[in-house]
Write a protein that holds these residues in place. Sequence first.
Motif, short mmCIF file in Angstrom:
data_model
loop_
_atom_site.label_atom_id
_atom_site.label_comp_id
_atom_site.label_asym_id
_atom_site.label_seq_id
_atom_site.Cartn_x
_atom_site.Cartn_y
_atom_site.Cartn_z
N CYS A 154 0.85 -1.20 0.00
CA CYS A 154 0.00 0.00 0.00
C CYS A 154 0.89 1.25 0.00
O CYS A 154 1.84 1.33 0.77
N GLY B 233 -0.50 4.26 0.54
CA GLY B 233 -1.36 5.29 1.12
C GLY B 233 -0.62 6.22 2.06
O GLY B 233 -1.01 7.37 2.25
N CYS C 131 4.38 4.34 5.45
CA CYS C 131 4.59 3.04 6.08
C CYS C 131 4.74 1.94 5.04
O CYS C 131 5.37 0.91 5.28
N SER C 132 4.12 2.13 3.88
CA SER C 132 4.21 1.17 2.76
C SER C 132 3.98 -0.27 3.23
O SER C 132 4.81 -1.16 2.95
N CYS D 220 -5.54 -0.10 6.69
CA CYS D 220 -6.29 0.81 7.55
C CYS D 220 -7.29 1.59 6.67
O CYS D 220 -7.31 1.42 5.44
N LEU E 253 -7.23 4.66 5.81
CA LEU E 253 -6.52 5.50 4.84
C LEU E 253 -6.05 4.64 3.65
O LEU E 253 -6.15 5.05 2.48
N TYR F 218 -0.30 8.06 9.94
CA TYR F 218 0.45 6.83 9.64
C TYR F 218 -0.18 5.72 10.49
O TYR F 218 0.44 5.22 11.44
N ARG G 221 -0.88 2.56 10.79
CA ARG G 221 -0.38 1.26 11.24
C ARG G 221 1.08 1.32 11.73
O ARG G 221 1.68 0.28 11.98
S1 SF4 Z 1 -0.59 2.56 7.43
FE1 SF4 Z 1 -2.48 2.38 6.24
S2 SF4 Z 1 -2.25 3.92 4.60
FE2 SF4 Z 1 -0.24 3.61 5.50
S3 SF4 Z 1 0.72 2.09 4.13
FE3 SF4 Z 1 -0.22 0.97 5.89
S4 SF4 Z 1 -2.26 0.38 5.18
FE4 SF4 Z 1 -1.49 1.98 3.78
#
Ligand code: SF4
Length: 417
Positions: A13, A15, A18-19, A39, A41, A154, A156
């Motif tokens: 991800c 988003g 954190c990828s 999550c 987001l 962020y 997660r």
């Molecule tokens: S914390 Fe959420 S938005 Fe950020 S990379 Fe992980 S899953 Fe994606």
Amino acid sequence: MTQMSGLVEHVTCLGCGCSCDDIVVAVRDGRIAEARGACALGASWFGDGRVPAIARAGGSNVSIDAAIDAAAALLDEARRVLVFLGTDISCETQRAAVEVADTVRGVVDGISSSSVASGILAAQRRGRVSATLGEIRNRADCIVFWGTDPSARYPRYASRYAPEPAGLFLPNGRRSRTIVAVDIGGARGPADADVRLEVPPEQELDTIAALRASVAGRSLGTERFGPALADVARRLAAARYVAIVYDAEPGALPAQPARAESLTALGQGLNAGTRACVTPLRGGGNRIGAEAVLTWQTGYPMTVDFSRGHPRFRPDDGPRALVDAGAIDAALVVGRPLGLPFAIDAVHTVAVGPAASDAACEIAIDTGVAGVHEGGTAFRMDDLPLPLSAPLPGPPVAADIVRTLAQRIGARRARRS
Ligand code: SF4
């Protein structure tokens, strides 16, 4: 793997920085039905996977080939071109975009120059005290959240990296760690921190200097900051591994521009007696990849000028300044054309990327989203490269379009020489 229905595992991800690379994407009838493990987001970043697939030039929909030809002509004939790296593209696409900038002797830049330039320049002056997120998870027994609570932007971070998960040397996870929240005015650390230090914004740099002095065994009038600062300094010096975490991206509240450099100095001081790292939280869309690609291709992480036939670092001449000064007459935006630091209609603009056709530019070629319709490589916030998978089929691959564009501009120039 690309498919019309089924489960695709180990999807990354983008988003946020954190990828997370543990997402399971459920595909149904060629659309994303669910992004398991993401999550809110991240789920919003994946969406249902639908993106436009249009090529447009001269106000009409045209073939991709015709749009690339028109873009090659526009960029080749421009006086000075800005190549801007947007979001949601792979490093492979970013690399092809740098090739275009080199070919037209233009300027190439990305989001970083208008968002995190002070931190990048600080790293060039003072160096970095870096660590991977895996190292923090496995070793950091004292984590300082400096004016930030990662749960908002962020989501997660806490569950994947720190402080919650057990690490190699921290088998009891959260219970093995001391969490220090440094609240800078309204920019507060996590609510469940073990220790809090309240810092008025105007005293932030003095506070860091006092901590540096204190962990070095000197006094810099530390007493005037009260017992809380002395307590934090004691905990930092006594920890086996300190991670100082701050949010490098612009937020709702203005941040002290010298924060990154001062915290780095504190981390360097801590390394005299224990182990410490200073780690920025970064946004998503592979913006860190843009800095990495620019650095390995040109030697510089942002704002690179090829007008003399070789790369030059021009950090004081960002895209907005160049466009405002009339120094640029054409722009190639590669990536999602969001958050541009200049008005897209201020110059002749070609956009190549996800939903490029949504932007009011002269030539647009829609591509897939890196990590949804296109594979390749992206960088996590700790500069770790990760492979991207492509759970859905989609529009043409951005890297292929931009490489073809570079070749056609090169061919036009070769014919003239
Ligand atoms: S914390 Fe959420 S938005 Fe950020 S990379 Fe992980 S899953 Fe994606």
